[in-house]
Design a protein around this motif. Structure first.
Motif, PDB file in Angstrom:
ATOM      1  N   GLU A 203      -7.153   4.237  -3.064  1.00  0.00           N
ATOM      2  CA  GLU A 203      -7.999   4.416  -1.819  1.00  0.00           C
ATOM      3  C   GLU A 203      -8.062   3.026  -1.106  1.00  0.00           C
ATOM      4  N   ASP A 204      -8.154   1.966  -2.014  1.00  0.00           N
ATOM      5  CA  ASP A 204      -8.156   0.711  -1.369  1.00  0.00           C
ATOM      6  C   ASP A 204      -6.907   0.406  -0.811  1.00  0.00           C
ATOM      7  N   SER A 205      -5.817   0.676  -1.603  1.00  0.00           N
ATOM      8  CA  SER A 205      -4.480   0.405  -1.151  1.00  0.00           C
ATOM      9  C   SER A 205      -4.138   1.226   0.327  1.00  0.00           C
ATOM     10  N   THR A 230      -4.290  13.661   1.487  1.00  0.00           N
ATOM     11  CA  THR A 230      -5.395  13.795   2.733  1.00  0.00           C
ATOM     12  C   THR A 230      -6.255  12.519   2.969  1.00  0.00           C
ATOM     13  N   PHE A 231      -6.610  11.878   1.982  1.00  0.00           N
ATOM     14  CA  PHE A 231      -7.161  10.624   2.071  1.00  0.00           C
ATOM     15  C   PHE A 231      -6.612   9.703   2.999  1.00  0.00           C
ATOM     16  N   LEU A 237      -2.399   6.928   7.845  1.00  0.00           N
ATOM     17  CA  LEU A 237      -1.248   6.597   6.904  1.00  0.00           C
ATOM     18  C   LEU A 237      -0.838   7.733   6.308  1.00  0.00           C
ATOM     19  N   LYS A 238       0.472   8.346   6.680  1.00  0.00           N
ATOM     20  CA  LYS A 238       1.390   9.514   6.668  1.00  0.00           C
ATOM     21  C   LYS A 238       2.199   9.277   5.209  1.00  0.00           C
ATOM     22  N   LYS A 277       2.537  20.795   1.486  1.00  0.00           N
ATOM     23  CA  LYS A 277       1.490  20.299   0.312  1.00  0.00           C
ATOM     24  C   LYS A 277       0.289  19.812   1.549  1.00  0.00           C
ATOM     25  N   PRO A 278      -0.940  20.002   1.256  1.00  0.00           N
ATOM     26  CA  PRO A 278      -1.999  19.556   2.097  1.00  0.00           C
ATOM     27  C   PRO A 278      -2.037  17.965   2.345  1.00  0.00           C
TER      28      PRO A 278
END
Length: 864
Positions: A203-205, A230-231, A237-238, A277-278
């Motif tokens: 998540e930091d990255s 999702t995050f 950021l895709k 995928k989600p």
């Protein structure tokens, strides 16, 4: 009520203004297109509430606010909270450009910060205006963007102006107008450490890459890791899934089974499996053949199609029709069933040049591309990109033309993953600015941050000195905070695990070993400064530290190989004086026997005729006794092309050492002029009790051939100044302008600043003596291969040009060529050879041997 109190606190504190005294990093990174930083630091409370326009998602901005609050808290070690949900009068407001009143628009556009300067299309939705408005009871920070993504980027940029100093949170005022250079910016650093990495570190990255670095795509997504997708997508950021998805099944499905309906069905199934995928933002498809070149696709795949394919497509000169069926099925399925997913597609022939009229079978190649362009549904074109690897802007334009106007993305390789820190050619982004919609660097860590700078704003200077002094420290601070100095110094060392394993020069390896030791100390110091809570930075620094260990092992292995002791039992030893004792016995005794010239005046010479041809780089001479005697003035020389060349002084006590650049020779000479004793008396006698030579055996050249391989002078010519400044007439090559490079080699692998992934002009130069006895003979200069084109001068006289112009042969860059050097070569003494190389794409340079030979050069061969 609590939100109102926080806003009131901000208003009350804002009356007090800190004087300017900013650290050098209190600016926005990547550097904006236009930015004016204020002279004031405004105090902030420990919590700020911002207003978010109804045009944008408050839910998303609440997540952004939580991310950035945590980042600031961790970075400065003090609690700080930003939240969304404030009223329209909040001091920090995020607005759509459609929500501006005429009066507010007038205030925001003062001083030339006009919204009509923002670019059109997808890039406009990522653009923003940030203004600091004073004049009321408290400053107002207003963010305006045509799109939610641009507003998020601006919000992240605003937080970079916040600091915690002397127990007080402050923010620097700034006025910024900014937009990206490319609508699609990709980097492989989106997900570090794989799906099994700690969730918090991932998540930091994502926050760093998606918001602070303003990437909007990442390659390294995993289809099963939906939470990560999702995050990342919530932060714009895709992550892309897919890449090189080969169909599998029984019977085996091969890439050239074009007529098998299972193949097309399998491609469609795989595409939908990865793209549905989600949270998946993009489907990244790379051709399963990986042919790259048109001739390879035809010769290695289409010509080997099976019997059914030949029956169904008997007269087709290429797989255009069956490929069109396959791609159309994939793209239509993606368009219908995955409307929120972008498609990044690598065309099977992504290395060729459609604009090259001399290309073999170019007409069918162009027809193939035209048909492929028709396979993309109209509704998909807005979110469809064609990925090309390492192509020039002109070639990208040609692909766009023949593919019917599809959007293009340029892919640039770096080798940072192998340990390097200086491996990007930033001028390439500048060349593609305005001509290419997307750009992708295969990079991570510090180089990823630096790439982000040029993917966002290619307008900045690209010379190495400016980058090292301005961009590298700022990028290092953004990622490594308190360890930015150590990381910047590590960056300067430019250590590359991938290329060092190819190095054979002992001098270069010795220098790199010292660099590796320095790098290890710098990274250890950086890790000591990084708090445990900096998971992402500590991971990256730790990975680099591991690679430095790998790097050192490779260097030591290379040194061991390059410094193998040469067996001298079969060598012939002679001296300029009769001497006292058996010279060869003493030389091979390892200190157990001695030889002396006697006390006769020098200089004295000991010559060694080796049992074969060797590449030497080191010599050791043992001195007998207790140290009361030593050599004072001595050197080692080698016979090169019939001429004696001084290599290095021989120095030391007890065990004398000489180290020098690799030299090919079969004869070595120790020259002794005088020695001395502890009483400081000069002595004329040469005494030794052992001789050791180090290097590796090489194949000797046949008579009439002189090999010019070795260390040459080298210089990039990004601005193409060399011809105008007549570099081909130079005889001196100062070290502040010219580097040393091994020939043969590709310059991209040299580790020299700015050389990796560079496409353009470079210059090589070499000084060499005319081989003994060659004066007056017909001599040719032969290059075994140069990638891509070469123009050659000898002693300032132009010998000729090797070019691919009009050459339909796709392998011109690996073919030998030669020039008549008879008139330009001096009968004896020093010559200067200068070569201008023009590299169009991929690897470049003098990558095979350079030979000087008499006549036709009997027994010529390639290789070392």
């Amino acid at each position: 009520m609590k939100k109102l109190m926080i806003c009131a606190m901000l208003s009350a504190l804002a009356f007090t203004v800190a004087a300017a005294g900013f650290d050098r990093f209190r600016t926005i990174y990547p550097f904006p297109r236009r930015a004016v930083y204020g002279e004031k630091n405004f105090p902030l409370p420990e919590g700020v509430v911002l207003y978010v326009d109804d045009a944008f998602s408050r839910e998303k901005f609440s997540r952004f606010a939580a991310d950035l609050s945590e980042r600031l808290t961790v970075r400065f070690g003090a609690p700080f909270r930003i939240s969304a949900g404030g009223g329209a009068g909040a001091p920090v407001r995020i607005l759509s450009d459609r929500a501006l009143t005429p009066e507010l628009k007038r205030r925001l556009e003062s001083g030339g910060f006009r919204l009509d300067r923002l670019p059109p299309g997808e890039r406009r939705l990522q653009s923003y205006l940030l203004r600091t408005l004073e004049g009321g009871s408290a400053p107002e920070f207003i963010i305006v963007s045509p799109g939610e993504q641009g507003a998020a980027y601006a919000f992240a940029a605003l937080t970079q102006l916040i600091r915690h100093e002397n127990g007080i949170w402050t923010i620097r005022g700034a006025d910024v107008l900014d937009w990206p250079g490319f609508e699609m910016r990709m980097g492989s650093a989106a997900q570090v450490g794989g799906r099994d990495a700690p969730r918090k570190r991932q998540e930091d990255s994502f926050v760093l890459n998606g918001l602070l670095l303003r990437y909007n795509y990442g390659k390294s997504g995993y289809p099963g890791d939906t939470a990560c997708h999702t995050f990342a997508r919530d932060r714009y950021l895709k992550l892309c899934s897919g890449y090189w998805n080969r169909p599998k099944g029984e019977p085996p499905l091969k890439p050239w089974n074009w007529s098998d309906p299972k193949v097309n069905q399998e491609y469609v199934r795989l595409a939908l499996e990865y793209a549905s995928k989600p949270g998946v933002g993009g489907y990244f498809w790379h051709d399963v053949t990986d042919a790259g070149w048109w001739y390879s696709y035809i010769d290695h795949f289409w010509s080997k199609r099976d019997g059914l394919d030949r029956k169904n497509y008997p007269d087709d000169p290429s797989p255009a029709r069956p490929d069109a069926i396959r791609f159309k099925a994939m793209f239509e399925a993606l368009s219908r069933q995955c409307p929120g997913v972008d498609v990044i597609w690598t065309v099977p022939v992504y290395y060729d040049e459609p604009q090259n009229d001399g290309l073999k079978d170019v007409k069918n190649f162009r027809e193939y591309l035209k048909l492929m362009g028709t396979t993309v549904p109209v509704e998909l074109k807005k979110r469809f990109y064609v990925m090309l690897e390492e192509r020039s802007p002109e070639t990208v334009d040609a692909y766009r033309h023949y593919l019917g106007g599809l959007k293009m993305c340029q892919y640039r390789y770096t080798t940072l993953w192998a340990g390097s820190t200086w491996d990007l050619n930033f001028t390439e982004a500048k060349r593609h600015d305005g001509r290419t919609e997307g750009y992708f660097y295969e990079a991570s860590d510090l180089i990823g941050l630096m790439a982000a700078q040029y993917l966002w704003n290619p307008d900045l200077p690209t010379d190495e000195k400016w980058i090292v002094e301005n961009i590298a420290p700022r990028a290092a601070y953004e990622l490594y905070g308190p360890a930015w100095r150590e990381i910047t110094e590590y960056f300067r060392l430019n250590l590359n695990v991938k290329t060092i394993g190819k190095e054979t020069n002992a001098g270069i390896l010795s220098a790199r070993l010292a660099d590796a030791e320095k790098a290890a100390k710098l990274l250890d110091a950086a890790l000591a400064k990084l708090p445990d809570s900096w998971l992402y930075a500590r991971y990256l620094a730790g990975e680099q530290r591991k690679r430095i260990g790998e790097y050192r092992k490779l260097v030591e292995k290379g040194l061991e190989k390059s410094r193998q002791s040469i067996p001298l039992a079969g060598a012939k030893f002679t001296s300029s004086v009769r001497g006292i004792g058996d010279l060869k016995k003493a030389a091979l005794s390892g200190g157990k026997a001695a030889w002396s010239s006697g006390r006769v005046s020098g200089p004295h010479r000991v010559e060694i005729e080796l049992p074969g041809c060797y590449s030497l780089n080191r010599a050791v001479v043992k001195i007998p006794g207790d140290g009361g005697y030593a050599w004072r003035n001595a050197e080692i020389a080698a016979e090169v092309h019939g001429n004696w060349k001084t290599l290095a002084p021989v120095r030391g006590e007890h065990e004398l050492l000489a180290e020098f650049d690799d030299v090919r020779t079969s004869r070595v000479r120790l020259v002794f002029r005088d020695g001395w004793e502890w009483a400081k008396n000069v002595r004329p006698d040469m005494i030794l009790s052992g001789i050791y030579l180090y290097g590796s055996e090489v194949k000797p050249d046949p008579p009439g051939v002189a090999r010019l391989d070795g260390l040459w002078y080298f210089r990039l010519d990004k601005d193409r100044r060399g011809m105008g400044e007549r570099w081909f007439e130079r005889t001196r090559f100062p070290s502040d302008e010219w580097f040393r490079i091994a020939v043969p080699s590709h310059f991209e692998s040299s580790g020299l600043p700015g050389a990796a992934n560079y496409d353009g002009q470079v210059w090589y130069a070499l000084s060499f003596d005319t081989p003994k006895g060659w004066g007056g003979k017909a001599v040719r200069l032969r290059f075994e291969a140069v990638d891509d084109e070469a123009e050659v001068w000898l002693n300032g006289k132009r010998l000729g040009l090797h070019t691919k112009e009009g050459d339909a042969d796709t392998t011109w860059w690996e073919e030998p060529f030669s020039f008549d050097a008879t008139a330009a070569l001096k009968p004896e003494g020093a010559n200067t050879l200068v070569v201008r190389v023009d590299d169009f794409t991929l690897d470049g340079g003098i990558w095979k041997s350079v030979l000087l030979h008499i006549g036709d050069g009997p027994g010529l061969y390639s290789g070392k």
